[in-house]
Design a protein around this motif. Sequence first.
Motif, PDB file in Angstrom:
ATOM      1  N   ILE A 117      15.355   9.851   4.687  1.00  0.00           N
ATOM      2  CA  ILE A 117      14.840   8.308   5.195  1.00  0.00           C
ATOM      3  C   ILE A 117      13.856   8.452   6.264  1.00  0.00           C
ATOM      4  CG2 ILE A 117      15.720   6.324   6.505  1.00  0.00           C
ATOM      5  CD1 ILE A 117      15.862   6.102   3.275  1.00  0.00           C
ATOM      6  N   ALA A 118      14.058   9.359   7.095  1.00  0.00           N
ATOM      7  CA  ALA A 118      13.216   9.672   8.279  1.00  0.00           C
ATOM      8  C   ALA A 118      11.886  10.262   8.096  1.00  0.00           C
ATOM      9  CB  ALA A 118      14.212  10.779   9.190  1.00  0.00           C
ATOM     10  N   SER A 119      12.160  10.876   7.007  1.00  0.00           N
ATOM     11  CA  SER A 119      10.778  11.393   6.595  1.00  0.00           C
ATOM     12  C   SER A 119       9.888  10.759   5.692  1.00  0.00           C
ATOM     13  CB  SER A 119      10.730  13.018   6.153  1.00  0.00           C
ATOM     14  OG  SER A 119      11.292  13.150   4.983  1.00  0.00           O
ATOM     15  N   ALA A 120      10.632   9.612   5.113  1.00  0.00           N
ATOM     16  CA  ALA A 120      10.036   8.834   3.964  1.00  0.00           C
ATOM     17  C   ALA A 120       9.007   7.831   4.328  1.00  0.00           C
ATOM     18  CB  ALA A 120      11.003   7.955   2.999  1.00  0.00           C
ATOM     19  N   LYS A 134      10.199  -0.684   8.383  1.00  0.00           N
ATOM     20  CA  LYS A 134      11.133  -0.458   7.437  1.00  0.00           C
ATOM     21  C   LYS A 134      10.529   0.428   6.277  1.00  0.00           C
ATOM     22  CE  LYS A 134      12.962  -5.424   7.117  1.00  0.00           C
ATOM     23  NZ  LYS A 134      13.296  -6.532   6.467  1.00  0.00           N
ATOM     24  N   PRO A 135      11.561   1.422   5.998  1.00  0.00           N
ATOM     25  CA  PRO A 135      11.181   2.194   4.881  1.00  0.00           C
ATOM     26  C   PRO A 135      10.664   1.263   3.638  1.00  0.00           C
ATOM     27  CG  PRO A 135      13.353   2.625   5.657  1.00  0.00           C
ATOM     28  CD  PRO A 135      12.949   1.216   6.006  1.00  0.00           C
ATOM     29  N   GLY A 159       6.306  15.770   8.231  1.00  0.00           N
ATOM     30  CA  GLY A 159       6.813  15.525   6.817  1.00  0.00           C
ATOM     31  C   GLY A 159       6.198  16.198   5.960  1.00  0.00           C
ATOM     32  N   MET A 160       5.000  16.859   5.958  1.00  0.00           N
ATOM     33  CA  MET A 160       4.529  17.700   4.820  1.00  0.00           C
ATOM     34  C   MET A 160       5.086  19.106   4.974  1.00  0.00           C
ATOM     35  SD  MET A 160       2.512  18.307   2.311  1.00  0.00           S
ATOM     36  CE  MET A 160       1.398  16.741   2.289  1.00  0.00           C
ATOM     37  N   SER A 161       5.426  19.549   6.457  1.00  0.00           N
ATOM     38  CA  SER A 161       5.941  21.019   6.400  1.00  0.00           C
ATOM     39  C   SER A 161       7.430  20.587   5.777  1.00  0.00           C
ATOM     40  CB  SER A 161       5.939  21.325   7.487  1.00  0.00           C
ATOM     41  OG  SER A 161       6.604  20.506   8.598  1.00  0.00           O
ATOM     42  N   TRP A 193       2.450   3.149   8.634  1.00  0.00           N
ATOM     43  CA  TRP A 193       2.961   3.276   9.776  1.00  0.00           C
ATOM     44  C   TRP A 193       3.827   4.719   9.774  1.00  0.00           C
ATOM     45  CZ3 TRP A 193       2.028   0.288  13.800  1.00  0.00           C
ATOM     46  CH2 TRP A 193       2.492   0.293  15.122  1.00  0.00           C
ATOM     47  N   THR A 194       4.107   5.233  11.082  1.00  0.00           N
ATOM     48  CA  THR A 194       5.019   6.283  11.146  1.00  0.00           C
ATOM     49  C   THR A 194       5.447   6.536  12.739  1.00  0.00           C
ATOM     50  OG1 THR A 194       5.220   8.755  10.889  1.00  0.00           O
ATOM     51  CG2 THR A 194       3.218   8.117  12.135  1.00  0.00           C
ATOM     52  N   ASP A 195       6.463   7.012  12.778  1.00  0.00           N
ATOM     53  CA  ASP A 195       7.193   6.988  14.098  1.00  0.00           C
ATOM     54  C   ASP A 195       6.479   6.905  15.136  1.00  0.00           C
ATOM     55  OD1 ASP A 195       9.580   6.956  12.507  1.00  0.00           O
ATOM     56  OD2 ASP A 195       9.933   9.096  12.636  1.00  0.00           O
TER      57      ASP A 195
END
Length: 840
Positions: A117-120, A134-135, A159-161, A193-195
């Motif tokens: 969920i954190a990297s989705a 939101k995811p 995320g990619m790594s 969006w991202t964190d």
Amino acid sequence: MLRIILAALLIFAQFAQSNAQKLSTSKPWTYWWWMGSAVTKADITAQLEYFSKSGLGGVHIIPIYGVKGYEKAAIPFLGDQWLEVMEHTVREGGRLGLGVDMTTGTGWPFGGPNVTIASAAQGMTVVEGKPVVKPTEQKVKRAAPGGEGLVLDPFNANGMSQYLSRFDSAFSKASAKPRAMYNDSYEAYGANWTDDFAQQFQFRRKYDLLGKLILLSDSTGNPEATLVKIDYHQTLAELLLERYAKPWTAWSREHGFVTRYQAHGSPGNLLDLYEAADIPETESFGTSRFNIPGLRVDPDYSIDQFGTPNPLAMKFASSAANLSGKKLVSSETGTWLANHFKVSLSQIKPQIDELFTAGINHVFYHGTTYSPENEGFPGWLFYASTNFGKTSHFAEHFPLLNSYVEWCQKLLQDSKPDNDVLVYFPIHDLWATKAKSGGGVHLLEVHHVDRWLLDLPFGKLSERLWKEGYAFDFVSDLQLKKFNVGANGVLNSGNASYKTLVIPSATYLSEETLAELLRLANAGANIIFDQKLPSTVTGNARHDERQEAFDETLRRLSSVQNVKVSKNLYADMSNNGVVKEQLAEKGLTFIRKKSPNGLPLYFVANLGNTFQSGWVRIGKGETMSRNTPTRGESLLHTRTVGGREEIFLNLPPGESCFLEGAADGSDFPFVSGTSKEWELKGQWEVSFLNGKHSTPAPAKLTTLKSWTTLPDSAEYFSGKARYRIVFDLKGPLKQYADAGISLGDVREVASVKLNGKDLGTAWHIPFQLYAGHALKSKGNVLEIEVTNLSANYMRLRDQQQPDWKKFYDINIVDITYKKFDATRWQPMPSGLLGPVKLIY
């Protein structure tokens, strides 16, 4: 006069055999869907042998959803057994001269079981001026067993790594690896969006987005809101390039893979994203509306729903390759060209010709489906056509298409780009246009280019250049930085050179790009602004202050002698040495390149109905020879008009050829006058050979018509029938020395013999073959074996045995994405519809 030079198919066979290994990229490749990865080594080998025999150069493994009844045979993606069959595929491919690529995942887009969920993917909406994140909860589309899971956040710093760590582990044990890793079109819907997006925005744009969020929802045309939205899109584009595209390509190269990248469908600058890969890849989805007489379009295909393929969208991939010196530019080819069981080779060729003219030279068919060898017709099928597999109705004649593609791609891959014009892509104006309509992430897809390309001044200008016969590439803000200027103001990227840089009518421009333009102008580059100069600097931070500096730099730029604001673009380009090719004026489509010896090379396709034959000036009047892939080389009639050489080009609708620079002209005499023709009339004997369902009874026809009108269940027959007629020539035999035979309307492929001599197989419009060498004065026996589509048989099969539709996920649907049902189809015309004529 019609002169068609016959080239024996032996040329193709020898060419293919002697170059099996070193020219594997010249041959077309194919997507190869592994349904549920329920594959066996024996069947893999059998299908690879078919691919090799058919003239393919490689396969692209895409694991997808499974087949009902084969659950126990499914092999989880990247498990030990999956790696074992993948390695077997690579080794067998090497034995057979076939390359192997694979997707870095299953289905599309990137995602799977190790995406948390954190990297989705995340979606942000503005509620009362604050971000609500939101995811998206989007999952991998058409995932295979072992590949199910959430879609990766494409903007995430790590995320990619994290995503690729799964592949690190798997391939550390692999003894054989594919040639390339592949990324399908973006399609991460709602991801915006991202964190750390707010922090990245602050760092890159130099102000706090959170205090301006309310402006992202402003649809009033507020100038500040427009600038904020441009900044927002710019940040997304940079993160996508830096955190998704480049890390993936870097990882692939570190592991010995090349990369094929479909950047379209993303919110980034396609030119930069395509360039990040070793092989930029576009997509030809759906069917174009070529005005070629006799070319069929599936009436179920909806332009409103899907759009049509567009060469300008394709040129984003080829432009990125040209500027960066990449030899190969690929395309997902033939996607949803028509419904399953309805696609003919004659429909495929013009779509491929369009790709070639747009700079594509590494075709990937869409596609083939792994199917067990003991599975009955039609075997396993991926839901989206076209089926290029061994159960296809054109499987017997598939090598003819592949030989044509190989011949073309060999010349296109071995040549260099030769475009005069560099057209700047003003993506900030694109983002501003979207911003004025109320915001939202703007995805640059290949399906509906009218939504982001054709309605903009940039798109309208590019469309005019294309139709008027100018050779050009696109360039991004980042790519401008690699250019230097040589003699006569020629811009050079180190891999391609251009006589003029054209800036379309635009409002917004970054100060960095303006500085690059000033650098190039001061070095002597020829720069033309179409209609007007840009007026507004991008970036909302300290905008008024920066606008003043922007205006001053713009004033300095416009005062440089070789910079022009043009009210007559064509005249100003001509003054800079830009050539307007007469081919386009004649209604022909082309790409101009340079052969390895530096001479001009043109691929020319007649994708319309305004040209049959006539005198044409090539370039500024270069001396040319002709190379027709489907028929061999031929001499050209030439003449000199106003000190410039012209060639007499015979290229009927649907035909294509290469024109190559020649050291000296041809002395081949030109005989003025028009071709003569007469229709072969009499009694046609029709006998049905092999096919599906019952074989209809023989028939005799005095007028050629579809065999579906005959009795005895002929409307359901899919297979081959032989047409035979006996005729005498009119007049002396010598006048037919150069005669051709035109078969008229063929549904769908015709193999022709005349007096026992094989004339070849006509598989594409205009269905003409050279016949003069086989004619005699009296008692000519003409035999034509015609193979139709499998659609008519499937009308019956879907009534009697619909059990072949047994797949999970979307199962099998028609071109409207509704449940597949062939029983509602009307019989498709089949056989030799004629008229059959001798042309001399």
